[in-house]
Design a protein around this motif. Structure first.
Motif, PDB file in Angstrom:
ATOM      1  N   GLY A 255       0.533  -1.187  -0.186  1.00 11.79           N
ATOM      2  CA  GLY A 255      -0.229   0.304   0.199  1.00 11.79           C
ATOM      3  C   GLY A 255       0.802   1.001  -0.032  1.00 11.79           C
ATOM      4  O   GLY A 255       2.026   1.259  -0.123  1.00 11.79           O
ATOM      5  N   GLN A 256       0.100   2.284  -0.236  1.00 10.86           N
ATOM      6  CA  GLN A 256       1.207   3.731   0.154  1.00 10.86           C
ATOM      7  C   GLN A 256       1.178   3.781   1.479  1.00 10.86           C
ATOM      8  O   GLN A 256       0.717   3.926   2.996  1.00 10.86           O
ATOM      9  N   LEU A 257       3.060   4.243   1.886  1.00  9.07           N
ATOM     10  CA  LEU A 257       3.428   4.196   3.070  1.00  9.07           C
ATOM     11  C   LEU A 257       3.760   5.558   3.791  1.00  9.07           C
ATOM     12  O   LEU A 257       4.405   6.169   1.509  1.00  9.07           O
ATOM     13  N   ARG A 258       3.846   5.611   4.249  1.00 11.20           N
ATOM     14  CA  ARG A 258       4.599   7.815   4.810  1.00 11.20           C
ATOM     15  C   ARG A 258       5.965   7.232   5.592  1.00 11.20           C
ATOM     16  O   ARG A 258       5.756   6.794   6.462  1.00 11.20           O
ATOM     17  N   ILE A 259       6.597   7.382   4.349  1.00 10.33           N
ATOM     18  CA  ILE A 259       8.191   6.918   4.688  1.00 10.33           C
ATOM     19  C   ILE A 259       8.964   8.195   4.999  1.00 10.33           C
ATOM     20  O   ILE A 259       9.492   8.685   4.256  1.00 10.33           O
ATOM     21  N   LEU A 289       6.901   4.130  -6.374  1.00 10.34           N
ATOM     22  CA  LEU A 289       6.168   2.599  -6.518  1.00 10.34           C
ATOM     23  C   LEU A 289       5.131   3.281  -5.124  1.00 10.34           C
ATOM     24  O   LEU A 289       4.704   2.633  -5.189  1.00 10.34           O
ATOM     25  N   GLY A 290       4.808   4.550  -5.489  1.00  7.62           N
ATOM     26  CA  GLY A 290       3.610   5.023  -4.610  1.00  7.62           C
ATOM     27  C   GLY A 290       3.658   5.202  -3.444  1.00  7.62           C
ATOM     28  O   GLY A 290       3.149   5.819  -2.492  1.00  7.62           O
ATOM     29  N   HIS A 291       5.368   5.639  -3.204  1.00  9.55           N
ATOM     30  CA  HIS A 291       4.956   6.090  -1.551  1.00  9.55           C
ATOM     31  C   HIS A 291       5.173   7.097  -1.495  1.00  9.55           C
ATOM     32  O   HIS A 291       5.620   8.368  -1.937  1.00  9.55           O
ATOM     33  N   ARG A 292       5.332   8.062  -0.166  1.00  9.58           N
ATOM     34  CA  ARG A 292       5.450   9.212   0.308  1.00  9.58           C
ATOM     35  C   ARG A 292       6.090   9.685   1.051  1.00  9.58           C
ATOM     36  O   ARG A 292       5.999   8.876   2.623  1.00  9.58           O
ATOM     37  N   VAL A 293       7.135   9.912   0.359  1.00  6.49           N
ATOM     38  CA  VAL A 293       8.219  10.090   0.871  1.00  6.49           C
ATOM     39  C   VAL A 293       8.847  11.455   1.319  1.00  6.49           C
ATOM     40  O   VAL A 293       8.861  12.283   0.669  1.00  6.49           O
ATOM     41  N   GLU A 294      10.107  11.821   2.909  1.00  9.33           N
ATOM     42  CA  GLU A 294       9.752  13.532   3.235  1.00  9.33           C
ATOM     43  C   GLU A 294      11.218  12.885   4.088  1.00  9.33           C
ATOM     44  O   GLU A 294      11.168  11.620   4.417  1.00  9.33           O
ATOM     45  N   GLU A 295      11.922  13.874   3.743  1.00  6.60           N
ATOM     46  CA  GLU A 295      13.507  14.436   4.490  1.00  6.60           C
ATOM     47  C   GLU A 295      13.253  15.046   5.809  1.00  6.60           C
ATOM     48  O   GLU A 295      12.658  15.763   5.711  1.00  6.60           O
ATOM     49  N   PHE A 373       7.213   9.479  16.435  1.00  7.36           N
ATOM     50  CA  PHE A 373       7.511   9.427  15.039  1.00  7.36           C
ATOM     51  C   PHE A 373       7.157   8.730  14.580  1.00  7.36           C
ATOM     52  O   PHE A 373       5.804   9.275  13.723  1.00  7.36           O
ATOM     53  N   HIS A 374       6.741   7.366  15.252  1.00  7.85           N
ATOM     54  CA  HIS A 374       6.129   6.593  13.991  1.00  7.85           C
ATOM     55  C   HIS A 374       4.640   6.879  13.951  1.00  7.85           C
ATOM     56  O   HIS A 374       3.501   5.946  13.562  1.00  7.85           O
ATOM     57  N   GLN A 375       3.886   7.370  14.841  1.00  8.62           N
ATOM     58  CA  GLN A 375       2.651   7.770  14.717  1.00  8.62           C
ATOM     59  C   GLN A 375       2.198   8.858  13.512  1.00  8.62           C
ATOM     60  O   GLN A 375       1.028   9.074  13.151  1.00  8.62           O
ATOM     61  N   THR A 376       3.033   9.010  12.946  1.00 12.49           N
ATOM     62  CA  THR A 376       3.726  10.077  11.680  1.00 12.49           C
ATOM     63  C   THR A 376       3.530   9.426  10.321  1.00 12.49           C
ATOM     64  O   THR A 376       2.982   9.325   9.321  1.00 12.49           O
ATOM     65  N   TYR A 377       4.836   8.602  11.018  1.00  8.93           N
ATOM     66  CA  TYR A 377       5.118   7.804   9.371  1.00  8.93           C
ATOM     67  C   TYR A 377       5.825   6.274  10.113  1.00  8.93           C
ATOM     68  O   TYR A 377       5.919   6.080  10.941  1.00  8.93           O
ATOM     69  N   GLN A 464      18.737   1.155   5.347  1.00 14.89           N
ATOM     70  CA  GLN A 464      18.436   0.985   6.556  1.00 14.89           C
ATOM     71  C   GLN A 464      16.679   0.774   6.572  1.00 14.89           C
ATOM     72  O   GLN A 464      16.355   2.418   6.746  1.00 14.89           O
ATOM     73  N   PHE A 465      15.748   0.380   6.799  1.00 19.85           N
ATOM     74  CA  PHE A 465      14.028   0.357   6.973  1.00 19.85           C
ATOM     75  C   PHE A 465      14.252  -0.158   8.681  1.00 19.85           C
ATOM     76  O   PHE A 465      14.287  -0.439   9.065  1.00 19.85           O
ATOM     77  N   VAL A 466      14.103   1.317   9.197  1.00 18.99           N
ATOM     78  CA  VAL A 466      13.231   0.899  10.696  1.00 18.99           C
ATOM     79  C   VAL A 466      11.350   0.573  11.075  1.00 18.99           C
ATOM     80  O   VAL A 466      10.906   1.541   9.975  1.00 18.99           O
ATOM     81  N   ALA A 467      10.742   0.180  11.206  1.00 22.57           N
ATOM     82  CA  ALA A 467       9.801  -0.428  11.579  1.00 22.57           C
ATOM     83  C   ALA A 467       9.312   0.177  13.564  1.00 22.57           C
ATOM     84  O   ALA A 467      10.018  -0.253  14.158  1.00 22.57           O
TER      85      ALA A 467
END
Length: 495
Positions: A255-259, A289-295, A373-377, A464-467
């Motif tokens: 799905g579309q993730l906030r990353i 790939l359709g994800h919402r990406v933000e620095e 942080f993970h409440q937003t991303y 690295q990806f952190v969940a």
């Protein structure tokens, strides 16, 4: 079978062919042994071969589990294997032979894996490179002059070189993810409590350390976590079981993730351009790939994490050295371990219980910060390393540092070093090149290293990806999507 045929198969593909009668476990074992004998003299990845026992098991028949007949390697730290010496990379423990299997090893065997041997690790798995005095350095298959990372460097080198499709690893401060990044592999650190730590230990490194595997394919990692996850008797942590098998998640759309991604260095140091490029490329791929990406800035205090982790590091090393007495029959001496290890233990004895408790409390600060942080991303994307894989010997003490180590260890000057501020200086230098991993060990969150970038010199440089805690399913879905979008399985070092 030829190596070219063997090398095209991940663990699940090998097991499937065995199940359908198109291959035998004995043929797989022979191919793995042949590959090990061809390349291990140059790599020094397998330090305790168990080839004859593996061949006998393959001939007698292995459990018909998900990985029935697949060759496998154990790290010579953590995953105890009954009846086989377990040195933890230390000459002090060369004679230690465990009487029973670790619960995780038992589950690996129940899945049908055939243990081929044990892999190299730094003493007590303390370093981000694999260069123990006991066995000598392990070399990176992509460039033999460079490190495969640590502390699961032997496992990573063996998988990257095609000896086995998957190998056991552990992660107390990045020791699955760092070698994965250095060797072009997939490496998942599970959530705290996802895999068992028994039967003797309830938690490792105050819960910071967990064990799983290194693999070339995402699905091998997922299927093995399916085979091993869940508490064992007396486990101090309990996570809700996954909604469905992790193997199924690999092929599910995320799905579309906030990353969010960050290029900040936790210790305020420069980031190597190749490592920054790896993250930017991954961010662009995710966006395509359709994800919402933000620095964003890093969502934790890097200096506080470093201080807390180093307190753990010193304290656990001191405890490990003290525990040597039960194996040596006397208190440990400086000559029993490497000089750096002795110094770390010496420092561990200079801090009070109150100091340790205060540092342990700061873990909660980091966990709460990441929770907000993970409440937003959904995910945090960072570099895996601050520099590409370093050269063999680059992080070993220089002559002046060796002299300082000798003086401090000889005269027990740990307290003086601590008061001088030199400890903090040396400690920060030791984390400068691998500063992105430790915060995840303190929070207990799952994280993965994904091989999406190679440097201009041809060295792997993972990201690295952190969940959030317990969200391995999200990581596997994203990893499966990235593996399809930018395949890495066929990209192999030439040995």
């Amino acid at each position: 079978m030829t190596f070219a045929e063997y090398d095209q198969l991940d663990g699940l593909a090998q097991a499937d062919l065995v199940r359908r009668g198109q291959l035998t476990a004995a043929e797989l074992c022979a191919a793995a042994v042949a590959r090990a004998e061809a390349v291990n003299p140059r790599l020094n990845a397998v330090v305790r071969p168990l080839y004859e026992a593996a061949e006998a098991r393959a001939a007698a028949g292995l459990p018909a589990g998900t990985f029935g007949g697949v060759p496998f390697l154990l790290k010579d730290f953590g995953a105890q294997y009954a009846g086989v010496p377990h040195s933890s990379g230390s000459r002090a423990l060369q004679g230690f032979v465990p009487a029973q299997d670790a619960e995780l090893v038992r589950r690996w065997q129940a899945a049908g894996l055939n243990v081929l041997g044990k892999t190299n690790t730094p003493e007590f798995a303390l370093m981000g490179v694999t260069e123990p005095a006991l066995f000598g350095p392990t070399r990176n298959p992509w460039n033999l002059a460079h490190t495969p990372g640590g502390s699961s460097g032997g496992a990573a080198a063996a998988v990257a070189a095609g000896i086995v499709p998957v190998a056991g690893a552990g992660d107390g401060g990045g020791s699955i993810r760092i070698p994965a990044a250095c060797c072009g592999l997939f490496g998942l650190k599970p959530s705290r409590g996802r895999n068992p730590t028994g039967p003797e230990q309830g938690e490792k490194w105050q819960g910071a350390a967990v064990e799983h595997v290194l693999s070339r394919s995402v699905r091998d990692s997922a299927a093995l976590l399916d085979a091993t996850c869940g508490p064992d008797p007396g486990a101090p942590y309990f996570l809700p079981p996954p909604a469905r098998p992790y193997l199924e998640e690999v092929s599910r759309e995320p799905g579309q993730l906030r990353i969010a991604f960050s290029l900040g260095h936790p210790l305020g140091k420069p980031l190597h351009p190749e490592c920054a490029t790896a993250v930017r490329e991954a961010a662009a791929l995710l966006e395509s790939l359709g994800h919402r990406v933000e620095e964003v800035p890093l969502p934790f205090d890097g200096q506080a994490v470093a201080r807390a982790f180093l307190m753990l590091y010193f304290g656990e090393t001191g405890a490990s050295i003290a525990a040597l007495a039960q194996h040596l029959g006397r208190p440990a001496r400086p000559a029993d371990v490497e000089p750096t290890t002795w110094l770390l233990g010496l420092l561990g004895r200079t801090y009070s219980a109150a100091d340790f408790a205060a540092a342990r409390h700061s873990w909660n600060d980091c966990a709460r910060s990441l929770g907000r942080f993970h409440q937003t991303y959904d995910l945090l994307l960072t570099p895996m390393l601050a520099v590409p894989p370093v050269r063999i010997g680059e992080l070993q003490p220089k002559p002046t540092e060796q002299l300082l180590l000798k003086l401090v260890n000889t005269f027990g000057l740990g307290g003086l070093m601590r008061r001088s501020g030199l400890v903090e200086q040396l400690a920060e230098q030791s984390l400068e090149k691998t500063p992105y991993t430790q915060f995840v060990n303190l929070t207990g969150q799952p994280a993965m290293s994904v091989p999406l970038h190679w440097t201009a010199d041809g060295l792997p440089c993972g990201v690295q990806f952190v969940a959030p805690l317990g969200a391995e399913d999200v990581l596997f879905r994203v990893a499966g999507q990235l593996e399809q979008a930018r395949p890495w399985f066929g990209r192999r070092p030439v040995l």
